[in-house]
Design a protein around this motif. Structure first.
Motif, PDB file in Angstrom:
ATOM      1  N   UNK A   1     -62.990  32.910  -3.428  1.00  0.00           N
ATOM      2  CA  UNK A   1     -62.223  33.455  -2.310  1.00  0.00           C
ATOM      3  C   UNK A   1     -63.072  34.414  -1.492  1.00  0.00           C
ATOM      4  N   UNK A   2     -62.621  34.705  -0.318  1.00  0.00           N
ATOM      5  CA  UNK A   2     -63.264  35.702   0.523  1.00  0.00           C
ATOM      6  C   UNK A   2     -62.227  36.705   0.965  1.00  0.00           C
ATOM      7  N   UNK A   3     -62.612  37.938   1.030  1.00  0.00           N
ATOM      8  CA  UNK A   3     -61.676  38.979   1.452  1.00  0.00           C
ATOM      9  C   UNK A   3     -62.435  40.065   2.190  1.00  0.00           C
ATOM     10  N   UNK A   4     -61.851  40.544   3.258  1.00  0.00           N
ATOM     11  CA  UNK A   4     -62.409  41.660   4.003  1.00  0.00           C
ATOM     12  C   UNK A   4     -61.355  42.758   3.987  1.00  0.00           C
ATOM     13  N   UNK A   5     -61.684  43.841   3.322  1.00  0.00           N
ATOM     14  CA  UNK A   5     -60.735  44.942   3.214  1.00  0.00           C
ATOM     15  C   UNK A   5     -60.652  45.699   4.538  1.00  0.00           C
ATOM     16  N   UNK A   6     -59.476  46.191   4.839  1.00  0.00           N
ATOM     17  CA  UNK A   6     -59.252  46.917   6.083  1.00  0.00           C
ATOM     18  C   UNK A   6     -60.038  48.218   6.131  1.00  0.00           C
ATOM     19  N   UNK A   7     -60.055  48.939   5.039  1.00  0.00           N
ATOM     20  CA  UNK A   7     -60.749  50.216   4.982  1.00  0.00           C
ATOM     21  C   UNK A   7     -61.821  50.182   3.911  1.00  0.00           C
ATOM     22  N   UNK A   8     -63.046  50.409   4.320  1.00  0.00           N
ATOM     23  CA  UNK A   8     -64.138  50.464   3.359  1.00  0.00           C
ATOM     24  C   UNK A   8     -65.261  51.289   3.960  1.00  0.00           C
ATOM     25  N   UNK A   9     -65.544  52.405   3.380  1.00  0.00           N
ATOM     26  CA  UNK A   9     -66.563  53.296   3.924  1.00  0.00           C
ATOM     27  C   UNK A   9     -67.955  52.688   3.873  1.00  0.00           C
ATOM     28  N   UNK A  10     -68.256  51.914   2.842  1.00  0.00           N
ATOM     29  CA  UNK A  10     -69.602  51.394   2.679  1.00  0.00           C
ATOM     30  C   UNK A  10     -69.973  50.418   3.799  1.00  0.00           C
ATOM     31  N   UNK A  11     -69.033  49.644   4.284  1.00  0.00           N
ATOM     32  CA  UNK A  11     -69.339  48.639   5.300  1.00  0.00           C
ATOM     33  C   UNK A  11     -69.782  49.246   6.628  1.00  0.00           C
TER      34      UNK A  11
ATOM     35  N   UNK B   1     -75.228  43.330   8.656  1.00  0.00           N
ATOM     36  CA  UNK B   1     -74.597  42.098   8.182  1.00  0.00           C
ATOM     37  C   UNK B   1     -75.337  41.558   6.960  1.00  0.00           C
ATOM     38  N   UNK B   2     -76.677  41.590   7.000  1.00  0.00           N
ATOM     39  CA  UNK B   2     -77.466  41.100   5.863  1.00  0.00           C
ATOM     40  C   UNK B   2     -77.207  41.944   4.612  1.00  0.00           C
ATOM     41  N   UNK B   3     -77.164  43.253   4.766  1.00  0.00           N
ATOM     42  CA  UNK B   3     -76.921  44.131   3.621  1.00  0.00           C
ATOM     43  C   UNK B   3     -75.536  43.866   3.024  1.00  0.00           C
ATOM     44  N   UNK B   4     -74.562  43.558   3.854  1.00  0.00           N
ATOM     45  CA  UNK B   4     -73.218  43.236   3.364  1.00  0.00           C
ATOM     46  C   UNK B   4     -73.248  41.949   2.541  1.00  0.00           C
TER      47      UNK B   4
END
Length: 75
Positions: free
Chosen positions: A44-54, A59-62
């Motif tokens: 699965x793929x998920x993108x959290x609404x709140x994430x300080x690290x992002x 994009x590459x580091x993610x």
């Protein structure tokens, strides 16, 4: 998707392995979320609404971070 309090966030937290279900079972493409958490996450793929690290990553580091967290691999 549903009104406040309907369980949307809780469902995503359980499916992504952030929270444990208090009862019942869940699977993602046949991978049990408790006993096959890594395989389930890889499906699965998920993108959290709140994430300080992002906010501070390219994009590459993610992508590299996701690989390291979920053992996705370069493919």
């Amino acid at each position: 998707m549903g009104p406040n309090g309907a369980g949307k966030t809780t469902t995503i937290r359980i499916l992504s392995g952030v929270s444990r279900p208090t009862s019942g079972t869940a699977a993602i493409f046949g991978h049990d979320i408790e006993h096959g958490t890594i395989a389930a996450r890889q499906s699965m793929g998920i993108v959290y609404e709140n994430s300080n690290v992002y906010d501070d990553l390219t994009a590459w580091q993610k992508m590299v971070l996701s690989d390291e967290l979920y053992h996705v691999g370069r493919k």
